[in-house]
Design an enzyme around this catalytic site. Sequence first.
Site, PDB file in Angstrom:
ATOM      1  N   ARG A  36     -40.825  -5.088  31.194  1.00 26.53           N
ATOM      2  CA  ARG A  36     -39.961  -5.986  32.110  1.00 26.53           C
ATOM      3  C   ARG A  36     -40.402  -5.856  33.436  1.00 26.53           C
ATOM      4  O   ARG A  36     -40.229  -6.741  34.237  1.00 26.53           O
ATOM      5  CB  ARG A  36     -38.456  -5.300  31.831  1.00 26.53           C
ATOM      6  N   LYS A 193     -25.291  -7.025  11.710  1.00 31.67           N
ATOM      7  CA  LYS A 193     -23.978  -7.371  11.157  1.00 31.67           C
ATOM      8  C   LYS A 193     -23.589  -9.025  11.324  1.00 31.67           C
ATOM      9  O   LYS A 193     -24.194  -9.417  12.139  1.00 31.67           O
ATOM     10  CB  LYS A 193     -22.856  -6.962  12.182  1.00 31.67           C
ATOM     11  N   GLY A 346     -33.136  -7.304  20.999  1.00 30.66           N
ATOM     12  CA  GLY A 346     -33.716  -6.050  21.069  1.00 30.66           C
ATOM     13  C   GLY A 346     -34.653  -5.651  20.058  1.00 30.66           C
ATOM     14  O   GLY A 346     -35.774  -5.303  20.302  1.00 30.66           O
ATOM     15  N   GLY A 369     -28.499 -10.646  23.980  1.00 30.46           N
ATOM     16  CA  GLY A 369     -27.243 -11.473  23.814  1.00 30.46           C
ATOM     17  C   GLY A 369     -27.531 -12.844  24.597  1.00 30.46           C
ATOM     18  O   GLY A 369     -26.744 -13.823  24.077  1.00 30.46           O
TER      19      GLY A 369
HETATM   20  P1  ADP Z   1     -31.555  -7.469  17.223  1.00 29.94           P
HETATM   21  O1  ADP Z   1     -31.522  -6.503  18.284  1.00 29.94           O
HETATM   22  O2  ADP Z   1     -32.937  -8.084  17.108  1.00 29.94           O
HETATM   23  O3  ADP Z   1     -30.548  -8.621  17.614  1.00 29.94           O
HETATM   24  P2  ADP Z   1     -29.704  -6.335  15.484  1.00 29.94           P
HETATM   25  O4  ADP Z   1     -29.409  -5.451  16.351  1.00 29.94           O
HETATM   26  O5  ADP Z   1     -28.684  -7.285  14.926  1.00 29.94           O
HETATM   27  O6  ADP Z   1     -30.923  -7.173  15.800  1.00 29.94           O
HETATM   28  O7  ADP Z   1     -30.168  -5.691  14.028  1.00 29.94           O
HETATM   29  C1  ADP Z   1     -31.122  -4.939  13.962  1.00 29.94           C
HETATM   30  C2  ADP Z   1     -30.978  -3.576  13.171  1.00 29.94           C
HETATM   31  O8  ADP Z   1     -30.636  -4.152  11.771  1.00 29.94           O
HETATM   32  C3  ADP Z   1     -32.277  -2.786  12.726  1.00 29.94           C
HETATM   33  O9  ADP Z   1     -31.855  -1.473  13.485  1.00 29.94           O
HETATM   34  C4  ADP Z   1     -32.424  -2.626  11.360  1.00 29.94           C
HETATM   35  O10 ADP Z   1     -32.728  -1.333  10.965  1.00 29.94           O
HETATM   36  C5  ADP Z   1     -30.969  -2.844  10.855  1.00 29.94           C
HETATM   37  N1  ADP Z   1     -31.014  -3.476   9.547  1.00 29.94           N
HETATM   38  C6  ADP Z   1     -31.834  -4.682   9.064  1.00 29.94           C
HETATM   39  N2  ADP Z   1     -31.549  -4.714   7.807  1.00 29.94           N
HETATM   40  C7  ADP Z   1     -30.520  -3.818   7.438  1.00 29.94           C
HETATM   41  C8  ADP Z   1     -30.138  -3.559   6.044  1.00 29.94           C
HETATM   42  N3  ADP Z   1     -30.365  -3.956   4.832  1.00 29.94           N
HETATM   43  N4  ADP Z   1     -29.281  -2.390   6.115  1.00 29.94           N
HETATM   44  C9  ADP Z   1     -29.040  -1.664   7.274  1.00 29.94           C
HETATM   45  N5  ADP Z   1     -29.432  -1.911   8.468  1.00 29.94           N
HETATM   46  C10 ADP Z   1     -30.339  -3.030   8.450  1.00 29.94           C
HETATM   47 MG    MG Z   2     -30.161  -4.814  18.255  1.00 28.77          MG
END
Ligand code: ADP
Ligand code: MG
Length: 394
Positions: A36, A193, A346, A369
């Site tokens: 960054r 989620k 992230g 976000g």
């Molecule tokens: P981002 O930060 O890119 O928006 P998220 O924070 O929504 O992504 O989700 C990332 C997390 O989701 C990772 O730490 C990953 O380990 C977890 N994840 C992905 N698939 C699964 C799964 N099947 N069960 C539990 N956790 C999961």
């Molecule tokens: Mg995340």
Amino acid sequence: MAYLRMQDLDLDGRRVLIREDFNVPMADGAVTSDKRIVAALPTIQQALGKGAAVILMSHLGRPVEGEYDEQYSLAPVAASLSTHLGQKVQLVQDWLGGVEVKPGEVILCQNVRFNPGEKANDEALARRMAALCDVFVMDAFGTAHRAQASTEGVGHYAPIACAGPLLAGELDALKLALEDPQRPLLAIVGGSKVSTKLSVLETLLDRTDQLIVGGGIANTFIAATGHEVGQSLYEPDLIDAAQRLVRLAHERGGNIPIPVDVVVAKSFSADASASVRPVDAVGEDELILDIGPLTAANYAEIIWGAGTVLWNGPVGVFEFENFAGGTRTVAEAIEKSRAFSIAGGGDTLAAIDQFDVAGGISYISTGGGAFLEFVEGKTLPAVAMLEQRGRTEN
Ligand code: ADP
Ligand code: MG
């Protein structure tokens, strides 16, 4: 709508206050990833080149407002900036009362979140920030979805408020991809989620030609089709919502493909042994931690056929090698595809780093976000402020 851009302004002899995103990872008082900081350099150099006196501000972490906490000091960032710029960047501890900086110099204000009223976008605080400068430059895309004193409030009271090249570049790239995208437009949404991403899924269903899901989100969709998901991360409360989305996709002549195979384990750990199962053969004591190889190959096919790919969220627990395969396949398919590709989030960025595919992704958004809210079509508060100021100044 138009906002002013820093590159179009005369900054000679002006005090230019730039809101940066220096929220960088740290360990033992040192910056562990300076991505960054490096990303911010061209803006700073451009301002210096135009003869400005440069004042930088940023947040770091989540300190308690109103309390100084060494752990969240920007001192390591000032040190890194000094090295990169080849000139001393002084960290100013108390800056709200005014700062001393001459044209050609750069100073860094201590963490904005030490100031009471930052998060609540307090007007008095925003006015004190604005009083430091002749021109306010918003260049922190990752914070543009937050209306806080240093991101939004300050812009209303500064004599001039404009977008920095980093922020403007990010907005341009996202607009290009979303307003008139090369079709078919594919969105891949993974991560943990559904609840945090439900509204984006709905919007994406509207805007895209194809939506695919992975990760914890896919687990909820698997449960919604009536399959056993055992001990997997999923959201029973959102099964109805998932079913509705699948129905909507069908009504529009499309689909949200459900994984045909999955990688399961008996525990959530890096050394858990992995088994591949058809999606209808998951045991009650098992957790789905990744999409299976057949599913990943199907997704890769879809990616190769796309004109534009939007990607947010890993499709499995990529942090554990045994469950990284799905995300690796998806990441490499995006890397090799000729589609215009945009990725943000992230953990998504961490996955891009891990699989070393950044070179093949057209645009990597620095905001998590903010990226999602932009994709949803929401107006980012800091951008709304810049647009409003752009109208009143011109
Ligand atoms: P981002 O930060 O890119 O928006 P998220 O924070 O929504 O992504 O989700 C990332 C997390 O989701 C990772 O730490 C990953 O380990 C977890 N994840 C992905 N698939 C699964 C799964 N099947 N069960 C539990 N956790 C999961
Ligand atoms: Mg995340």
